[in-house]
Write a protein that holds these residues in place. Structure first.
Motif, PDB file in Angstrom:
ATOM      1  N   UNK A   5       0.052   1.649   2.682  1.00  0.00           N
ATOM      2  CA  UNK A   5      -0.689   1.245   3.884  1.00  0.00           C
ATOM      3  C   UNK A   5       0.210   0.474   4.842  1.00  0.00           C
ATOM      4  N   UNK A   6       1.037  -0.404   4.294  1.00  0.00           N
ATOM      5  CA  UNK A   6       1.963  -1.178   5.138  1.00  0.00           C
ATOM      6  C   UNK A   6       3.015  -0.267   5.765  1.00  0.00           C
ATOM      7  N   UNK A   7       3.549   0.669   4.973  1.00  0.00           N
ATOM      8  CA  UNK A   7       4.605   1.558   5.474  1.00  0.00           C
ATOM      9  C   UNK A   7       4.112   2.438   6.617  1.00  0.00           C
ATOM     10  N   UNK A   8       2.831   2.836   6.554  1.00  0.00           N
ATOM     11  CA  UNK A   8       2.293   3.735   7.588  1.00  0.00           C
ATOM     12  C   UNK A   8       1.446   2.999   8.624  1.00  0.00           C
ATOM     13  N   UNK A  53      -9.494   6.023  -3.576  1.00  0.00           N
ATOM     14  CA  UNK A  53     -10.429   4.967  -3.165  1.00  0.00           C
ATOM     15  C   UNK A  53      -9.705   3.910  -2.338  1.00  0.00           C
ATOM     16  N   UNK A  54      -8.467   3.594  -2.723  1.00  0.00           N
ATOM     17  CA  UNK A  54      -7.715   2.553  -2.030  1.00  0.00           C
ATOM     18  C   UNK A  54      -7.183   3.025  -0.676  1.00  0.00           C
ATOM     19  N   UNK A  55      -6.945   4.324  -0.522  1.00  0.00           N
ATOM     20  CA  UNK A  55      -6.321   4.826   0.702  1.00  0.00           C
ATOM     21  C   UNK A  55      -7.285   5.423   1.716  1.00  0.00           C
ATOM     22  N   UNK A  56      -8.408   5.980   1.222  1.00  0.00           N
ATOM     23  CA  UNK A  56      -9.195   6.742   2.192  1.00  0.00           C
ATOM     24  C   UNK A  56     -10.172   5.890   2.981  1.00  0.00           C
ATOM     25  N   UNK A  57     -10.647   6.477   4.097  1.00  0.00           N
ATOM     26  CA  UNK A  57     -11.575   5.832   5.016  1.00  0.00           C
ATOM     27  C   UNK A  57     -12.586   6.881   5.460  1.00  0.00           C
ATOM     28  N   UNK A 116      -1.544   7.082  10.626  1.00  0.00           N
ATOM     29  CA  UNK A 116      -1.565   8.236   9.731  1.00  0.00           C
ATOM     30  C   UNK A 116      -2.781   8.264   8.806  1.00  0.00           C
ATOM     31  N   UNK A 117      -3.175   7.095   8.307  1.00  0.00           N
ATOM     32  CA  UNK A 117      -4.231   7.048   7.300  1.00  0.00           C
ATOM     33  C   UNK A 117      -5.622   7.284   7.860  1.00  0.00           C
ATOM     34  N   UNK A 118      -5.748   7.439   9.180  1.00  0.00           N
ATOM     35  CA  UNK A 118      -7.042   7.809   9.768  1.00  0.00           C
ATOM     36  C   UNK A 118      -7.035   9.265  10.230  1.00  0.00           C
ATOM     37  N   UNK A 119      -5.939   9.958  10.000  1.00  0.00           N
ATOM     38  CA  UNK A 119      -5.830  11.360  10.392  1.00  0.00           C
ATOM     39  C   UNK A 119      -6.066  12.243   9.161  1.00  0.00           C
ATOM     40  N   UNK A 120      -7.155  13.032   9.153  1.00  0.00           N
ATOM     41  CA  UNK A 120      -7.440  13.880   7.987  1.00  0.00           C
ATOM     42  C   UNK A 120      -6.284  14.801   7.607  1.00  0.00           C
ATOM     43  N   UNK A 149      -2.957  -0.667  -6.975  1.00  0.00           N
ATOM     44  CA  UNK A 149      -3.324  -1.495  -5.827  1.00  0.00           C
ATOM     45  C   UNK A 149      -2.073  -1.883  -5.037  1.00  0.00           C
ATOM     46  N   UNK A 150      -1.012  -2.237  -5.750  1.00  0.00           N
ATOM     47  CA  UNK A 150       0.240  -2.613  -5.087  1.00  0.00           C
ATOM     48  C   UNK A 150       0.866  -1.402  -4.405  1.00  0.00           C
ATOM     49  N   UNK A 151       0.869  -0.258  -5.105  1.00  0.00           N
ATOM     50  CA  UNK A 151       1.419   0.967  -4.516  1.00  0.00           C
ATOM     51  C   UNK A 151       0.657   1.328  -3.247  1.00  0.00           C
ATOM     52  N   UNK A 152      -0.678   1.264  -3.307  1.00  0.00           N
ATOM     53  CA  UNK A 152      -1.491   1.567  -2.125  1.00  0.00           C
ATOM     54  C   UNK A 152      -1.184   0.591  -0.994  1.00  0.00           C
ATOM     55  N   UNK A 153      -0.984  -0.684  -1.328  1.00  0.00           N
ATOM     56  CA  UNK A 153      -0.642  -1.672  -0.315  1.00  0.00           C
ATOM     57  C   UNK A 153       0.688  -1.367   0.356  1.00  0.00           C
ATOM     58  N   UNK A 154       1.659  -0.916  -0.441  1.00  0.00           N
ATOM     59  CA  UNK A 154       2.963  -0.544   0.118  1.00  0.00           C
ATOM     60  C   UNK A 154       2.816   0.636   1.064  1.00  0.00           C
TER      61      UNK A 154
END
Length: 201
Positions: free
Chosen positions: A30-33, A139-143, A54-58, A23-28
């Motif tokens: 998400x914040x970085x990008x 699960x933590x990163x995708x949309x 970036x995280x909304x670009x397949x 969860x912390x790694x995913x938060x880092x």
């Protein structure tokens, strides 16, 4: 002094992520990008490039996910292999030096053959976990925008089976996942035992 500081900093950056919650790694990540305050987009802004979410670009999901996985696990894997290398007899290297072997030759002729059992065992274990593909991190990163490239068997089971209430589909997909993982491990173990005499059992 500077060398020691750099060594300790590098070790912390490489080793620490394995012992930190996903969860912390995913938060880092998400914040970085982040397109507004992320360090990646900040650097791009210095060069006059518009912010990218970036995280909304397949097309960006796989590189980010793979890079995050490498960063998170490389430290622990390196500890395992360093421990295996530490178990190699120093006399082998001393004899190689007397014979005039280079570092490259010592790596290929001594180090890798000596730690091959460890490499094979780790490979078999990774093959068994291959279908898991860091389910929590996905699960933590995708949309919804990245489902087309981010979906794996476990996330499909979660979305369709658990969230969608299709429990029969979730059970069937989960059973399929387990059977395939079992077959992969058995096959890898059998091949390893036959050709290298190293196996899990």
């Amino acid at each position: 002094m500077l060398k020691d500081w750099f060594k300790k900093t590098a070790q912390t950056i490489v080793y620490l992520p394995h012992f930190v919650s996903s969860v912390i790694i995913a938060g880092i990540v998400i914040t970085a990008f982040s397109p507004s305050a992320g360090i990646v987009n900040t650097i791009l802004g210095w060069f006059g490039i518009d912010a990218i979410y970036f995280l909304t670009k397949p097309e960006w999901f796989r590189p980010i996910f793979v890079g995050t996985g490498i960063w998170q696990e490389a430290g622990f894997q390196s500890i395992v292999y360093l421990a295996a290398i530490a178990g190699v007899s120093p006399t082998l290297y001393e004899s190689a030096v007397v014979d005039g072997a280079s570092r490259w030759q010592m790596m290929w002729k001594i180090t890798i053959p000596s730690i091959m059992p460890t490499i094979i065992i780790m490979l078999i274990i990774r093959i068994g976990n291959m279908l898991e593909v860091s389910f929590e991190m996905i699960i933590l990163l995708y949309q919804p925008a990245t489902f087309e490239t981010a979906d794996v068997v476990n996330t499909f089971i979660y979305r369709q089976g658990i969230q969608g209430g299709q429990y029969d589909l979730a059970a069937a997909a989960g059973l399929f996942n387990a059977v395939v993982a079992f077959v992969l491990v058995m096959t890898a173990n059998t091949i390893s035992k036959r050709y290298s005499r190293t196996s899990l059992w």
